[in-house]
Design an enzyme around this catalytic site. Structure first.
Site, short mmCIF file in Angstrom:
data_model
loop_
_atom_site.label_atom_id
_atom_site.label_comp_id
_atom_site.label_asym_id
_atom_site.label_seq_id
_atom_site.Cartn_x
_atom_site.Cartn_y
_atom_site.Cartn_z
N ASP A 1 -51.43 -7.10 65.21
CA ASP A 1 -51.24 -8.29 65.71
C ASP A 1 -51.14 -9.34 64.33
OD1 ASP A 1 -52.79 -10.99 66.78
OD2 ASP A 1 -54.25 -10.69 65.09
N ASP B 1 -51.85 -13.30 62.92
CA ASP B 1 -52.70 -14.10 62.59
C ASP B 1 -54.20 -13.74 62.33
OD1 ASP B 1 -50.82 -16.54 62.65
OD2 ASP B 1 -50.77 -16.20 64.69
C1 XBP Z 1 -53.00 -16.36 66.86
C2 XBP Z 1 -53.04 -17.74 67.72
C3 XBP Z 1 -51.96 -18.47 67.64
C4 XBP Z 1 -51.90 -19.23 66.40
C5 XBP Z 1 -51.00 -20.37 66.36
O1 XBP Z 1 -52.42 -15.51 67.38
O2 XBP Z 1 -53.92 -17.75 68.82
O3 XBP Z 1 -51.86 -19.31 68.69
O4 XBP Z 1 -53.18 -19.44 66.14
O5 XBP Z 1 -49.78 -20.18 66.86
P1 XBP Z 1 -52.66 -13.92 67.10
P2 XBP Z 1 -48.85 -20.85 67.81
O6 XBP Z 1 -53.97 -13.41 66.60
O7 XBP Z 1 -52.43 -13.17 68.48
O8 XBP Z 1 -51.40 -13.48 66.18
O9 XBP Z 1 -49.13 -22.49 67.60
O10 XBP Z 1 -47.50 -20.68 67.39
O11 XBP Z 1 -49.32 -20.50 69.28
MG MG Z 2 -55.48 -12.42 65.48
#
Ligand code: XBP
Ligand code: MG
Length: 253
Positions: free
Chosen positions: A9, A11
């Site tokens: 993953d 973020d």
């Molecule tokens: C995390 C998310 C993303 C980010 C924002 O993704 O939910 O939506 O918060 O990115 P993960 P965008 O943990 O799966 O990496 O604004 O580009 O959607």
């Molecule tokens: Mg995440």
């Protein structure tokens, strides 16, 4: 079956991007477009229940800002805000202000040394992934990952398993040949929904999430001089999660 690939993953897992990255970029985009919306640190924690930036904006309007007079072309309006946010967010990453979490670089390098394949499964926009990898990991880090499954390539974002199914399909591997790294309840539901063993590293926004299904839960992956703490699961009593530890978790029943 032996461990063939590690699927990460982005973020919250590779880097703590949400509070001081995405949230800040959303707020700057709102201001740039003349909207008086403000996503505070606690409000953003609630909004994280919905993955995907465009989906999160819609959720905000439906649950937290119901008085806002919506334009007729709501999807285009949201897409415009989101495109502005992505420009701001990637520019922020280019300053190098968001580092990788402890142990991420070390483990990725070790996985590469052992010829394990690497992939990404995330709900964030592809440009955000490339900016983070390039500026926080290495200029060529985009090529370290054989598959970067991101954003709108699947219609249903996490907690749906679709992005993991997509990544596995592109890798040409089954779930039983891979292990996932996640940080959130939505992330583990997605990874487990696709049948992957999953290692969780928690963060401030996700520490209270339900990780009962996880195979190992830690505060972070650890680095020499910055030991990790095992919250649940197999504890090898080491300072850092290394590939031996990952293999042990992968091979445990
Ligand atoms: C995390 C998310 C993303 C980010 C924002 O993704 O939910 O939506 O918060 O990115 P993960 P965008 O943990 O799966 O990496 O604004 O580009 O959607
Ligand atoms: Mg995440």
């Amino acid at each position: 079956m032996s461990l063939t690939a590690l699927v990460f993953d982005v973020d919250g897992t590779l880097a703590d991007t949400e509070r001081d990255g995405h949230r800040v970029a959303f707020n700057q985009a709102f201001a740039a477009l003349g909207l008086d919306w403000q996503w505070s640190v606690p409000l953003y924690g609630e909004l994280l229940a919905v993955t995907g930036g465009k989906e999160r904006i819609l959720h905000y309007l439906e649950k937290y800002n119901t008085g806002f007079r919506r334009p007729a072309a709501l999807s285009a309006f949201i897409a415009d805000i989101h495109a502005t946010k992505t420009r701001i967010y990637t520019a922020l990453l280019e300053t190098g202000s968001i580092p990788l979490r402890p142990g991420v670089r070390r483990l990725l390098l070790e996985a590469r040394e052992r010829d394990r394949r690497l992939a990404i499964a995330t709900t964030t926009t592809p440009a955000n992934v490339h900016a983070l990898l390039e500026h926080a990991l290495a200029p060529d880090a985009g090529r370290w990952f054989e598959v970067i499954a991101a954003g709108d390539v699947v219609p249903a974002k996490k907690p749906a398993p679709d992005i993991y199914h997509y990544a596995l399909d592109r890798l040409g591997l089954g779930a039983g040949q891979c292990i996932a790294f996640e940080d959130s309840a939505n992330g583990i539901r997605s990874a487990k929904g696709a049948g992957l063993k999953t290692i969780i590293t928690t963060n401030d926004y996700t520490a209270a999430d339900d990780f009962a299904a996880a195979d190992l839960v830690l505060d972070h992956l650890g680095d020499p001089g910055n030991p990790c703490r095992v919250i649940r699961g197999r504890d090898l009593q080491r300072d850092c999660v290394d590939m031996d530890w990952v293999e042990r978790v992968f091979n445990d029943d």
